[in-house]
Motif scaffolding. Sequence first.
Motif, short mmCIF file in Angstrom:
data_model
loop_
_atom_site.label_atom_id
_atom_site.label_comp_id
_atom_site.label_asym_id
_atom_site.label_seq_id
_atom_site.Cartn_x
_atom_site.Cartn_y
_atom_site.Cartn_z
N GLN A 45 -76.14 43.90 -68.84
CA GLN A 45 -77.20 42.94 -68.53
C GLN A 45 -78.55 43.65 -68.44
N THR A 46 -79.63 42.93 -68.82
CA THR A 46 -80.95 43.56 -68.81
C THR A 46 -81.61 43.45 -67.44
N ARG A 47 -81.17 42.51 -66.65
CA ARG A 47 -81.67 42.39 -65.28
C ARG A 47 -80.65 41.61 -64.48
N SER A 48 -80.76 41.58 -63.17
CA SER A 48 -79.73 40.90 -62.39
C SER A 48 -79.78 39.40 -62.67
N GLY A 49 -78.69 38.74 -62.40
CA GLY A 49 -78.56 37.31 -62.70
C GLY A 49 -77.10 36.90 -62.62
N LEU A 50 -76.22 37.85 -62.96
CA LEU A 50 -74.79 37.57 -62.86
C LEU A 50 -74.39 37.54 -61.39
N GLU A 51 -73.58 36.56 -61.03
CA GLU A 51 -73.06 36.47 -59.65
C GLU A 51 -71.55 36.25 -59.71
N ILE A 52 -70.84 36.87 -58.78
CA ILE A 52 -69.38 36.67 -58.72
C ILE A 52 -69.00 36.04 -57.39
N LYS A 53 -67.89 35.31 -57.42
CA LYS A 53 -67.43 34.68 -56.19
C LYS A 53 -66.46 35.63 -55.51
N ASP A 54 -66.70 35.96 -54.25
CA ASP A 54 -65.79 36.88 -53.57
C ASP A 54 -64.66 36.11 -52.88
N LYS A 55 -63.77 36.86 -52.19
CA LYS A 55 -62.59 36.18 -51.65
C LYS A 55 -62.94 35.23 -50.50
N ASN A 56 -64.14 35.36 -49.95
CA ASN A 56 -64.58 34.42 -48.91
C ASN A 56 -65.39 33.26 -49.48
N ASN A 57 -65.34 33.14 -50.80
CA ASN A 57 -66.04 32.05 -51.49
C ASN A 57 -67.55 32.16 -51.44
N ASN A 58 -68.06 33.37 -51.21
CA ASN A 58 -69.52 33.57 -51.27
C ASN A 58 -69.90 34.06 -52.66
N TRP A 59 -71.08 33.65 -53.11
CA TRP A 59 -71.60 34.16 -54.38
C TRP A 59 -72.27 35.50 -54.12
N VAL A 60 -71.85 36.52 -54.84
CA VAL A 60 -72.38 37.87 -54.64
C VAL A 60 -73.13 38.29 -55.91
N PRO A 61 -74.42 38.60 -55.81
CA PRO A 61 -75.16 39.04 -57.00
C PRO A 61 -74.66 40.41 -57.48
N VAL A 62 -74.58 40.57 -58.79
CA VAL A 62 -74.18 41.86 -59.36
C VAL A 62 -75.47 42.61 -59.73
N PRO A 63 -75.80 43.66 -58.98
CA PRO A 63 -77.08 44.32 -59.25
C PRO A 63 -77.11 44.93 -60.64
N CYS A 64 -78.29 44.93 -61.25
CA CYS A 64 -78.44 45.55 -62.57
C CYS A 64 -78.72 47.04 -62.35
N ILE A 65 -77.78 47.86 -62.77
CA ILE A 65 -77.92 49.31 -62.60
C ILE A 65 -78.10 49.93 -63.98
N GLU A 66 -79.16 50.66 -64.16
CA GLU A 66 -79.44 51.28 -65.47
C GLU A 66 -78.22 52.07 -65.97
N GLY A 67 -77.79 51.77 -67.17
CA GLY A 67 -76.68 52.52 -67.78
C GLY A 67 -75.30 52.02 -67.39
N ALA A 68 -75.22 51.16 -66.39
CA ALA A 68 -73.89 50.71 -65.94
C ALA A 68 -73.38 49.54 -66.77
N LEU A 69 -72.08 49.39 -66.85
CA LEU A 69 -71.45 48.22 -67.47
C LEU A 69 -70.64 47.50 -66.39
N VAL A 70 -70.65 46.18 -66.46
CA VAL A 70 -69.86 45.39 -65.50
C VAL A 70 -68.51 45.11 -66.14
N VAL A 71 -67.43 45.36 -65.39
CA VAL A 71 -66.08 45.07 -65.89
C VAL A 71 -65.54 43.89 -65.08
N GLN A 72 -65.09 42.86 -65.79
CA GLN A 72 -64.53 41.69 -65.12
C GLN A 72 -63.11 41.47 -65.63
N LEU A 73 -62.19 41.21 -64.72
CA LEU A 73 -60.84 40.87 -65.16
C LEU A 73 -60.79 39.37 -65.47
N GLY A 74 -59.99 39.02 -66.49
CA GLY A 74 -59.89 37.63 -66.90
C GLY A 74 -58.53 37.02 -66.56
#
Length: 259
Positions: A168-197
Amino acid sequence: MEQQVVDSASSFTSAVNLDQLQMSSIPQRYVLPPLQRPNSSHLHISSTLPIIDLSTLSDQSLISTTISDIRIASKEIGCFQVINHGIDQSVMDEALKVATEFFNLPNEEKMRFFSEDVHKPVSNYLHGEINGGWQTLAVNCYPACPQPGLTLGIHPHSDYGSITVLLQTRSGLEIKDKNNNWVPVPCIEGALVVQLGDQMEVLSNGQYKSVIHRATVNGDEKRFSIVSLHSFAMDRKMGPALELVDDHHPKSYNVKDVN
Ligand SMILES: O=C(O)CCC(=O)C(=O)O
Ligand SMILES: [Fe+2]
């Protein structure tokens, strides 16, 4: 004017068209009910997303800790970020540059690449690789939005495949945690986000989580994401791994075609 935009463009281009019109408010059809809007459930952010340094996998003394960190993240959230993953920064920068150039093209040019079959362009190239699995590459462009608090870029969903890798080029992605809260995924230079499907959740008999996620939009700048979705072979029967089914862990999913 708005009607013309809607008629002449598919959902693929319509938000980009609206961006070009420099509107000061969003059309009513994009306005979400209050509880579905971003920030409505941010009040108690209870989770932080792990950052896994993949270079540790080549160090015998660190490898088991790293694998354990990945296992915990997969069980608790179904999502983590990776750094030092071996993909050169210049390759990622170039991919984002090409994505930006593509979205800057006039609509007629863009539509030359349009296909009803989203698997077609990539599967021809990769089908047969990764043991008959599929890779689909999605490039998303979220134009700056005059009322980002009222709408979303992508609605909450889980990815259908086994694993998704996202840049991602900037933050915007959010994931739902086990308490049902939306957690923003910070944009970290060089990092890749891995999501299980979903396939990974089924294969692990529910031990690993298919993460629910969404994309927010922001008021000042376009955001891009490049999303590599990996799926098992379509002709494969999917079900929980037999090793993970016993008296204490009954089968939680039926065997089904991936299709
Ligand atoms: O752009 C994002 O951050 C999310 C994209 C996504 O979830 C998807 O393409 O499946
Ligand atoms: Fe997704």
